[in-house]
Design an enzyme around this catalytic site. Structure first.
Site, PDB file in Angstrom:
ATOM      1  N   THR A  25       0.828  -1.201   0.000  1.00 15.97           N
ATOM      2  CA  THR A  25       0.000   0.000   0.000  1.00 15.97           C
ATOM      3  C   THR A  25       0.865   1.253   0.000  1.00 15.97           C
ATOM      4  OG1 THR A  25      -1.636  -1.230   1.278  1.00 15.97           O
ATOM      5  CG2 THR A  25      -1.941   1.136   1.157  1.00 15.97           C
TER       6      THR A  25
ATOM      7  N   LYS B 229       2.902 -14.395   5.616  1.00 17.89           N
ATOM      8  CA  LYS B 229       1.735 -13.616   5.193  1.00 17.89           C
ATOM      9  C   LYS B 229       1.258 -14.118   3.832  1.00 17.89           C
ATOM     10  CE  LYS B 229       0.228  -8.874   4.281  1.00 17.89           C
ATOM     11  NZ  LYS B 229       0.625  -7.455   4.152  1.00 17.89           N
TER      12      LYS B 229
ATOM     13  N   TYR C 275       6.255 -12.973   2.688  1.00 14.06           N
ATOM     14  CA  TYR C 275       4.999 -12.623   2.024  1.00 14.06           C
ATOM     15  C   TYR C 275       4.796 -13.519   0.804  1.00 14.06           C
ATOM     16  CZ  TYR C 275       1.338  -9.268   0.535  1.00 14.06           C
ATOM     17  OH  TYR C 275       0.153  -8.652   0.192  1.00 14.06           O
TER      18      TYR C 275
END
Length: 313
Positions: free
Chosen positions: A56, A168, A143
């Site tokens: 983000t 994640k 991730y």
């Protein structure tokens, strides 16, 4: 750095995990003053951790110098109240460089993004993340998404690696994640952390919780923190009525709006922050801004989401 171990601070967060956008000024350069204000607001609104310069936050668009400045600014803005986790990625050499820069800037941990472009085998992926973990004293969260997809056996090996504390998932394969959780639980008993990292993770978090993934990232916390907090609290207390009301009235429509444009998982969030009164600038290319009509729909959806909170009083 904050004094307590990162894994302990993330294991039972008091609020959402905050993934701030990166602020740019009118000339397109990073605006650290606005960025600090954005991070401070998030912490004051109840964020349990700040994940700086991640997806983000447009990690892909930042130079190493900008990255260091933003991580340092996030650390300053939090003032040790909550941990700061920084993104790190690209090929192994650059990922190690970013990891060391983050450590020098005062970060408490790393979110290890997928390697750049290549589709690697499990052996190569494992070596890549182990080299990242060995490069600093910072704990690492790996991730999974796009070109970094792991077998349960590889995640077991990651969980056995010194310095790697969590995993994640941004892939969305619940069958695979259930097998990952089961394999690690069987082979590496302990407190390995799992995160739902799908865009607008609240939309899928009820399902993720059911398979043993209790943590999730919240991008909407950037611009509607009260809604994100209400949803987080509903999950913590088992208030399915509130969770379903927010899913039906806010999160599902937001996801459907987000699906109207590529890159909206970032640019629509940034538009939301601007709508709430903080000028964080536009996204950098190759991302693009939402259309005027989509921003108008977002404004209406924000109003609807806050009306849902009023209905609960």
């Amino acid at each position: 750095m904050t004094p307590a171990p990162l894994a302990a601070r993330l294991s039972n967060p008091s609020g959402p995990l905050f993934f701030p956008v990166t602020a740019y000024g009118p000339d397109g350069s990073v605006d650290l003053e606005v960025y600090r204000a954005h991070v401070r607001r998030g912490v004051e609104n109840g964020a349990a951790a700040v994940f700086a310069c991640c997806g983000t936050g447009e990690f892909h668009a930042l130079t190493p110098e900008e990255f260091e400045a933003c991580v340092r600014a996030a650390v300053e803005a939090t003032g040790g109240r909550v941990p700061v986790v920084a993104g790190a990625g690209y090929g192994t050499a650059l990922a190690v460089r970013y990891a060391r820069v983050a450590e020098a800037a005062g970060a408490d941990g790393l979110l290890a993004m997928p390697p750049y472009l290549v589709v690697a085998g499990q052996e190569g992926l494992l070596r890549h993340y182990r080299e990242m973990a060995a490069a600093t004293a910072l704990p690492v969260i790996v991730y999974q998404r796009d070109n970094a997809v792991f077998t349960p056996e590889t995640v077991v090996a990651l969980a056995r690696t010194d310095g790697i504390i969590g995993f994640k998932d941004g892939l969305g394969d619940l069958d695979l994640m259930q097998r990952v959780v089961s394999a690690v639980r069987t082979e590496v008993p302990g407190d390995f952390l799992y995160f739902n990292g799908l865009p607008t993770a609240e939309q899928t978090q009820l399902a993720y919780r059911a398979i043993g993934v209790p943590l999730y990232s919240s991008a909407v916390f950037c611009f509607v923190p009260e809604i994100a907090l209400a949803f987080h609290q509903a999950l913590r207390t088992g208030d399915e009525s509130t969770a379903h009301r927010l899913l039906d009235g806010f999160y599902r429509p937001f996801v459907e709006l987000r699906a109207q444009g590529r890159g909206y998982a970032v640019s629509l969030v940034k538009a939301g922050v601007r709508l709430r009164g903080l000028d964080v600038g536009e996204v950098r290319s190759p991302l693009h801004e939402p259309t005027e009509d989509h921003v108008k729909q977002l404004a209406e959806l924000i109003d609807r989401g806050y009306a849902l909170l009023e209905d609960d009083k």
